[in-house]
Motif scaffolding. Structure first.
Motif, short mmCIF file in Angstrom:
data_model
loop_
_atom_site.label_atom_id
_atom_site.label_comp_id
_atom_site.label_asym_id
_atom_site.label_seq_id
_atom_site.Cartn_x
_atom_site.Cartn_y
_atom_site.Cartn_z
N VAL A 161 0.92 -0.98 0.52
CA VAL A 161 -0.34 0.24 0.46
C VAL A 161 1.03 1.08 -0.11
N GLY A 162 0.52 2.29 -0.31
CA GLY A 162 1.56 3.44 -0.51
C GLY A 162 0.52 4.71 0.57
N SER A 163 1.03 6.15 0.62
CA SER A 163 1.00 6.73 1.16
C SER A 163 0.47 8.10 -0.21
N ILE A 164 -0.35 9.07 -0.31
CA ILE A 164 -0.54 9.55 -1.83
C ILE A 164 0.03 11.16 -1.44
N ASN A 165 0.77 11.14 -0.62
CA ASN A 165 1.10 12.56 -0.92
C ASN A 165 2.74 12.60 -0.56
N ILE A 166 2.87 13.46 -2.05
CA ILE A 166 4.35 13.36 -2.71
C ILE A 166 4.75 14.90 -2.61
N GLY A 167 5.64 15.42 -1.55
CA GLY A 167 6.55 16.53 -1.64
C GLY A 167 7.54 16.46 -2.32
N CYS A 168 8.71 17.76 -2.45
CA CYS A 168 9.50 18.17 -2.43
C CYS A 168 10.49 17.80 -2.14
N ARG A 169 10.30 17.11 -0.91
CA ARG A 169 11.35 17.07 -0.39
C ARG A 169 12.74 17.36 -0.30
N GLN A 170 12.12 19.20 -0.43
CA GLN A 170 13.36 20.21 -0.13
C GLN A 170 12.65 21.27 0.65
N CYS A 171 11.83 21.71 0.49
CA CYS A 171 10.94 22.99 1.10
C CYS A 171 11.13 22.81 3.34
N PRO A 172 10.54 23.16 3.65
CA PRO A 172 10.91 23.66 5.30
C PRO A 172 10.04 22.82 6.02
N THR A 173 8.44 22.70 5.35
CA THR A 173 7.06 21.74 5.27
C THR A 173 7.63 20.80 5.32
N CYS A 174 8.44 19.77 4.22
CA CYS A 174 8.73 18.72 3.55
C CYS A 174 9.68 17.67 5.29
N LEU A 175 10.52 18.93 5.40
CA LEU A 175 12.01 18.36 6.01
C LEU A 175 11.14 18.58 7.62
N THR A 176 10.16 19.33 8.03
CA THR A 176 9.79 19.35 9.61
C THR A 176 7.86 18.13 9.62
N THR A 177 7.72 18.67 8.46
CA THR A 177 5.93 17.27 9.55
C THR A 177 5.87 16.60 8.25
N GLY A 178 6.65 16.87 7.05
CA GLY A 178 6.42 15.55 6.00
C GLY A 178 5.39 16.37 4.91
N PRO A 179 5.65 15.45 4.02
CA PRO A 179 4.48 16.24 2.50
C PRO A 179 3.55 16.40 2.75
N ALA A 180 2.50 15.90 3.56
CA ALA A 180 1.05 15.87 3.00
C ALA A 180 0.05 17.88 2.59
N HIS A 181 1.77 18.66 3.05
CA HIS A 181 1.47 20.27 3.49
C HIS A 181 1.97 21.00 2.99
N CYS A 182 2.67 19.60 2.12
CA CYS A 182 4.34 20.84 0.96
C CYS A 182 3.69 21.58 -0.14
N PRO A 183 3.87 22.87 -0.53
CA PRO A 183 3.35 23.51 -0.91
C PRO A 183 3.21 23.34 -2.41
N THR A 184 3.47 22.62 -2.92
CA THR A 184 3.54 21.76 -4.33
C THR A 184 3.95 20.79 -4.72
N ARG A 185 2.87 19.54 -3.46
CA ARG A 185 2.61 18.88 -3.27
C ARG A 185 2.44 18.34 -4.68
N ARG A 186 2.20 17.27 -4.66
CA ARG A 186 1.66 16.34 -6.28
C ARG A 186 0.19 15.02 -5.16
N VAL A 187 -1.25 14.53 -5.29
CA VAL A 187 -1.51 13.61 -4.48
C VAL A 187 -2.10 12.62 -5.48
N LEU A 188 -1.70 11.24 -5.47
CA LEU A 188 -2.16 10.46 -5.54
C LEU A 188 -3.79 10.61 -6.18
N GLY A 189 -3.87 10.69 -7.41
CA GLY A 189 -5.39 10.76 -8.28
C GLY A 189 -5.96 12.06 -7.57
#
Length: 319
Positions: free
Chosen positions: A78-106
């Motif tokens: 199975v897989g989590s659906i949020n795909i973040g940039c992994r570089q912004c402060p949000t991704c590096l602290t809380t994860g990709p769920a609220h990355c400003p440039t995130r993609r979300v599966l489907g």
């Protein structure tokens, strides 16, 4: 390959190219996928998504882009659906769920799982224990979302919580809140909608029968503007409203009770998959009892029509 493509309207296609995994990604063969309320809203124009729908899935890894990831080949996942940039402060602290440039599966800028094959970063994948059946594991994403509510309310004193909307997601929310020690009342619009909550041992009643300002906390999982309005009526002053719905309101909503009652409004979206898999592995939530039908991808539009019927719980798609 086969796919359910949304381009203004939903259609079944057999001419979609098999995607090629990019660096860090896996190509996943879909085994089973679930239709949720968000999929139904997207099909009606919510968020303006165009592409292949689907984010609740069980799949098998058939190809990886990087040699270092070959140990994933053949894995049931199975897989989590949020795909973040992994570089912004949000991704590096809380994860990709609220990355400003995130993609979300489907859901957002990323083709989803209602297809023979789809791609997802290996970092998003979780292997399934052998004893967890596909029909159980396909509930990992909605169960993770339900457990997010428990996480967000962990500082709330154990007490009575109303869950408005005893449907696909609402039932899971009610069950995990009860397991966490809260006194849960499932609130529905019809007696028929209360049958499954009662089978699960949850207190249940008609929302219209409860007095105004009777709950200190309401989780709105109704997916409707009328449900949101009902939640505001049922909440007492300085109560907490957890909004667990995505819906498009077709008429104005009176938000004045939020101010007059000083309601705390809490949005809730995705949750962590690891706790969800632990629950599914333990078998203490009878998720399989929510399955009301399994359709082949070729009958995708009919599956969506069935999933949209009042009282229908979970409809699944298979290849």
């Amino acid at each position: 390959m086969q796919a359910l493509l949304l381009d203004r309207e939903l259609s079944y296609r057999t001419d979609q190219p098999i995607p090629k995994p990019e660096a860090g990604e896996a190509l996943i063969e879909m085994r089973l996928a679930g239709i949720c309320a968000t999929d139904l809203e997207l099909a009606h124009g919510y968020a303006g998504f165009t592409g292949i729908l689907g984010h609740e899935f069980v799949g098998q890894v058939v190809e990886v882009a990087d040699a270092n990831d070959r140990h994933w080949l053949g894995s049931r996942v199975v897989g989590s659906i949020n795909i973040g940039c992994r570089q912004c402060p949000t991704c590096l602290t809380t994860g990709p769920a609220h990355c400003p440039t995130r993609r979300v599966l489907g859901i957002r800028a990323k083709d989803g799982a209602f297809a023979d094959f789809f791609t997802l970063p290996v970092a998003n994948l979780l292997r399934l224990p052998d004893h967890v059946a596909d029909e159980t594991a396909v509930f990992a994403e909605p169960l993770a979302a339900a457990l997010r509510v428990v996480e967000q309310l962990q500082d709330l004193p154990r007490g009575e919580i109303g869950v408005l909307g005893p449907g696909r997601l609402g039932l899971l929310i009610g069950r995990v809140l009860a397991l966490a020690g809260h006194r849960v009342t499932m609130l529905g619009r019809s007696e028929t909608s209360l049958t499954q909550p009662r089978r699960w041992g949850l207190q249940a009643g008609l929302a219209a029968d409860f007095p105004e300002s009777g709950f200190s906390c309401i989780v709105d999982a109704s997916g409707t503007a009328s449900g949101f309005t009902a939640a505001l009526r049922l909440l007492r002053a300085q109560g907490c409203l957890v909004l667990k719905s995505t819906f498009v309101a077709d008429h104005p909503i009176d938000l004045s009770p939020l101010v007059v009652k000083e309601i705390r409004l809490l949005g809730s979206r995705c949750g962590r998959f690891e706790p969800a898999l632990d629950r599914l592995s333990a078998g203490d939530i009878a998720v399989e009892t929510l399955i009301d039908g399994v359709f082949p991808l070729s009958a995708g539009p009919a599956a969506f029509a069935t999933a949209a019927r009042p009282g229908v719980r979970k409809i699944l798609l298979k290849r």
